[in-house]
Scaffold this motif. Sequence first.
Motif, PDB file in Angstrom:
ATOM      1  N   PHE A   1     -42.387 -14.336 -15.476  1.00  0.00           N
ATOM      2  CA  PHE A   1     -42.474 -13.536 -13.921  1.00  0.00           C
ATOM      3  C   PHE A   1     -41.334 -13.599 -13.054  1.00  0.00           C
ATOM      4  CE2 PHE A   1     -47.080 -12.322 -14.133  1.00  0.00           C
ATOM      5  CZ  PHE A   1     -47.389 -12.952 -15.139  1.00  0.00           C
ATOM      6  N   ARG A   2     -40.775 -12.777 -12.703  1.00  0.00           N
ATOM      7  CA  ARG A   2     -39.512 -12.873 -11.880  1.00  0.00           C
ATOM      8  C   ARG A   2     -39.641 -12.242 -10.839  1.00  0.00           C
ATOM      9  NH1 ARG A   2     -36.686  -8.856 -13.174  1.00  0.00           N
ATOM     10  NH2 ARG A   2     -37.041  -8.017 -15.016  1.00  0.00           N
ATOM     11  N   PRO A   3     -39.128 -12.667  -9.515  1.00  0.00           N
ATOM     12  CA  PRO A   3     -39.335 -12.035  -8.151  1.00  0.00           C
ATOM     13  C   PRO A   3     -38.784 -10.474  -8.385  1.00  0.00           C
ATOM     14  CG  PRO A   3     -38.485 -14.018  -7.655  1.00  0.00           C
ATOM     15  CD  PRO A   3     -38.495 -13.846  -9.465  1.00  0.00           C
ATOM     16  N   HIS A   4     -39.331  -9.569  -7.811  1.00  0.00           N
ATOM     17  CA  HIS A   4     -38.721  -8.208  -7.593  1.00  0.00           C
ATOM     18  C   HIS A   4     -39.442  -7.633  -6.201  1.00  0.00           C
ATOM     19  CE1 HIS A   4     -36.808  -4.832  -9.550  1.00  0.00           C
ATOM     20  NE2 HIS A   4     -37.531  -4.048  -9.300  1.00  0.00           N
ATOM     21  N   TYR A   5     -39.074  -6.213  -6.108  1.00  0.00           N
ATOM     22  CA  TYR A   5     -39.332  -5.533  -4.802  1.00  0.00           C
ATOM     23  C   TYR A   5     -40.141  -4.394  -5.206  1.00  0.00           C
ATOM     24  CZ  TYR A   5     -39.243  -2.756  -0.488  1.00  0.00           C
ATOM     25  OH  TYR A   5     -39.816  -1.995   0.359  1.00  0.00           O
TER      26      TYR A   5
ATOM     27  N   PRO B   1     -45.971 -10.865  -2.357  1.00  0.00           N
ATOM     28  CA  PRO B   1     -44.889 -10.903  -3.265  1.00  0.00           C
ATOM     29  C   PRO B   1     -44.856 -10.228  -4.418  1.00  0.00           C
ATOM     30  CG  PRO B   1     -45.724 -13.203  -2.753  1.00  0.00           C
ATOM     31  CD  PRO B   1     -46.793 -12.564  -2.284  1.00  0.00           C
ATOM     32  N   SER B   2     -43.787  -9.645  -5.028  1.00  0.00           N
ATOM     33  CA  SER B   2     -43.817  -8.669  -6.028  1.00  0.00           C
ATOM     34  C   SER B   2     -43.009  -9.552  -7.285  1.00  0.00           C
ATOM     35  CB  SER B   2     -42.967  -7.469  -5.690  1.00  0.00           C
ATOM     36  OG  SER B   2     -43.462  -6.942  -4.742  1.00  0.00           O
ATOM     37  N   ALA B   3     -43.558  -9.009  -8.473  1.00  0.00           N
ATOM     38  CA  ALA B   3     -42.798  -9.465  -9.641  1.00  0.00           C
ATOM     39  C   ALA B   3     -42.504  -8.443 -10.789  1.00  0.00           C
ATOM     40  CB  ALA B   3     -43.307 -10.732 -10.132  1.00  0.00           C
ATOM     41  N   GLU B   4     -41.617  -8.585 -11.628  1.00  0.00           N
ATOM     42  CA  GLU B   4     -41.401  -7.931 -12.821  1.00  0.00           C
ATOM     43  C   GLU B   4     -41.715  -8.864 -13.890  1.00  0.00           C
ATOM     44  OE1 GLU B   4     -38.567  -4.190 -12.368  1.00  0.00           O
ATOM     45  OE2 GLU B   4     -37.704  -5.990 -13.027  1.00  0.00           O
TER      46      GLU B   4
END
Lengths: 796, 339
Positions: free
Chosen positions: B245-249, B255-258
Amino acid sequence: MNVSMNWLKEYVTIDCDVQTFADKMTMSGSNVDRIEKKGEAITDVVVGKVLEIIKHPDADKLVVTQVDVGEKTIQIVTGAQNMKVGDLVPVALPGANLAEGLKIKEGKLRGIASNGMMCSVEELGLDPEHFPDAPEHGIYVIKGDYPLGSDAKPIFGLGDAIVEFEITSNRPDCFSLLGIAREAAATINTDFHYPKIQYNEVAGDMNQHASVEVIATDLCPRFVAKILVDVDIKPSPKWMQDRLRSVGIRPINNLVDITNFVMVEMGQPMHAYDLEELTHGKIIVRRANDKEKMMTLDGEERELDNTMLVIAGEEEVIGVAGVMGGEGSKVKDHTGMILLEAANFDPASIRKTSKKIGLRTDASTKFEKHLDPNTALIAMERACQLAEMIGAGRVMAGIIDVNKSERKPNKVAYNVGNINRLLGTDISEKEMVGYFKRLEFVVDEDQKEILAPTFRADIECEADLAEEVARLYGYDRLPTTLATGTPTVGKKSFTQRMEDLTRQIMEDCSLNEAMTYSFESPKVYEKLNLGPDSHLRLAVKIDNPLGEDFSIMRTTTVNGMLQALSNNYAKRNEKVGLYEIGTIYEPKAIPLKELPKESQKLTIGMYGDCDFFKLKGILETLFEAFNCLNHAKWDPNIEVSYLHPGRKAKVIMKNKEIGYIGEVHPDVLDAYDIHEKAYIAVIDMKDLIDEASLDHKYTPVPRYPAVNRDVAMLVKEEILVGAIEEVIRARSGKMLEKLELFDVYKGKQIEAGYKSVAYALSFRAADRTLQEKEISKTMEKILKGLENELGATLRK
Amino acid sequence: MKEQLEAIKIKVVKSLSNVADLKALEEVRINILGKKGELTSILKGMKDVEPKDRPMIGALVNEVRADIEAAIETAKNSLVSKAREQQLKEEVIDVTMPSNKKVLGHRHPMHIVLEDLKNIFIGMGYQIAKGPEVEEDYYNFKALNIPEDHPARDEQDTFYIDKNFVLRTSTSPTQVHVMEHEKPPIRVIAPGRVYRSDEVDATHSPMFHQVEGLVIDEHITMADLKGALAEFVKELYGEDAKVRFRPHYFPFTEPSAEVDVSCFKCGGTGCNICKGSGWIEILGCGMVHPKVLEMSGIDSTKYSGFAFGMGLERITMLRYGIEDLRLFYENDIRFLKQF
């Protein structure tokens, strides 16, 4: 966003290797798309000094040189003519690897030993456009002083790594080197060195020389300008050129280079105007007039309209704001006074203008991202500092700062408990506050509030803070749990189960599942022979389609299916059977006042080794699986323009029309280039599923024997067997267990206009053995019915 | 008489050895044992036998009859089994000849994968929802926290019908419909078609498919989101698949993740499929933005939730190693029949 690691390291200390750094950045939210290690494949190129150049004895176009490469002097034969004795040059030693797989070996040229090669920028894999001082087809002569024999790669920026970041739209601040540096410092928890900005001003007041009037205040939230005097246009120093080259920007001259440097570093595009070209030193920021024309810097004439923001002088347009400057006011070699602009423009307006005139520039892509207007002033000061530093000009006192809308920092409250509850963590307040501070948030621990820097306008609520905590804590460190809470039952609805069953039956019947586009061209109306008043012509139209072929939402699935058959036919595929459960979109009225009705249609299409009755059989198989075959009727009285007039039927289920079936009209087959008979059926899924049932009632298996009777009759040709069957069923009551058509005959021995039809009937009662008397009575009723209702005569 | 009986017995044995089939055997039987048969004829002579000898002769007759019957039975059995043997021999077939197998149709590869996804999530307590493809502007944008001038509106290259209606650019509007119509706990996935103004090429199509997921309940955490999707990835790609899981927008989650999975081709060492990174991005997700919850009529102080979305084309292409997305919509049976 391309970032040079060498440049980045000016602002932040990065000790780890570039891959580790990239991984860390990715995991903190700056996703790395790509790492390019510049000149990775190039080896053994050193700085050498040309000691001697003599003519090759046997070749006019070659020279023999002696080159000092530090520990020794080597002889190199070359065709290049541009170097002189005493020049420093990049030398590829024997064994060196150069661009495009070129390997250097010791050898002889026209009989003379040559033990290396002097290099051009191309041979080092570089773009000559980026080296304005590189000769065309010649050896690059190194300026400056470097130890002989030292690695030449750093001189050309080789060995640097370029990291390409994917920047999300909520983080326009990261479209700058400083933004990335700030993220890097927060990610690896180290210091961030913001450049110290200071410069001197020369006496005077720029307001005496220039003025700026912003008329379109809504589209230009800020316009900052300063004047440089004693401008000396020349190439910028090597360090600045190196920086620009590293991120793929071609050095032009010191002034242009400064504006580009600041744009990369701060993310703020700038522009320089030749002040002498501005009448009365006046700049007006306004909307363009309709059909107003101007020549942009790229030499193209552009026609503008009144939605576009322009920078204008008193008379004419001198730039398309935020997109590209004009040819007229561009800085020339002899320019003495220039006006520097650092402005902020409305992102949507820039985006639209750039799209309309078909010009996307580095500046416009930056302006599209909601830049912080506060950066305009800082960027201007940085540019002034650089101008002074590299001797491009001197900064005149005074400043213009118009329509100054400064952004205020967002204040957001935090609750440690809430954040932990959202993340499923147990992070201490101290740790959270530490993260906030790393991100340059001002934390008020008493009020439990933070102030986000103005370039972080994306921080608006507690959930935003939760994400900042999570990404610096590490998404990978968050626990992994399965939701507790109220259990829910996972299942498919009845409709979904029936759709699954439909797919299963279709595939059991040898059909392959197709998927066709939801949109199509209005031309299909003609292909399908639709009349001018056909209800299928009332379709949802897309306002900005990708061409006519994708311009309306389909009102029938038939075109998609015929197109799919046609594709297969064109590829000479034999025996093709396809099905699709697809959506059609039926508006009540156009323009739309409410959502169109979206309904699911089962569409079957086939050609090759098939006929009407094969397709009908597939539908009946489906109806049997749906437990509603007994309610199905087939009625040829239906108008469908794309079906064969004598081979079509509507499908009726319990008195409701649920679809149709037929052979495709030969005209339509021609239109689709299918030169074989094809069949289609369309059934409304909802109407069908409404009649479906998966409930089964048990009745005991029969204990008493069946009685069989055959009946053959003569009827008029046009009487449908379906009508005969209806009469038989109606007249025979519950006793009839089965009826089977076993013969239809026309021709010899049968009167013209008539046909002979024969059925095998089977009667049975659940509670007794049927008596001959009962059967005879029933048969009599049946025959009477056939005679009265259909004019049938019994054949004996 | 005794001699006669012995002679018949010998005759029978002799004629039985010549009998070729059941018909001939029956003839023998009738000739001896039938009403006019030899043995029957002899029996007619019993009346001339001395009364005192009758029991002895009678027993002898019965014995001879039984012997003859047994001999006929034995001959019959042997003939029957010979005939069966012969029949079986004649009925030998070439089992490698072609069968008349029923030709099965094939499901579209994207629906095979979709069915797998549905089953995985149904097993985790999800139901399946559906939303309109022609959508109100409000649901596609504003209700998902994408206001009028938001850059995401441009990024998504929307097809507009008019100023109020669009073709939905993602399945995310279905989240809002579900939240408006149902009360928590909510666990749904919503597969469907979505539209963006991309020219057709090997990896783009103006129409494609997404699968949306939404979970709303009390106390749903980001850790739960990780748990649910980690479980999903394992089901889809096997126990060994690693997930990142890595942060995204995304405007509608925070919070969001890809989510990336370890490359199933190279296992994470880097190859052309994963572009050297060892990871393949498969979906986007996040905690439902409190603004989105509130706009959909859900109390964000009481409930929280997560949402996720993935591209069905992409997941299918990765599963089967299909390189050109256009194949999905050409409906060439030579392609469809492979699945």
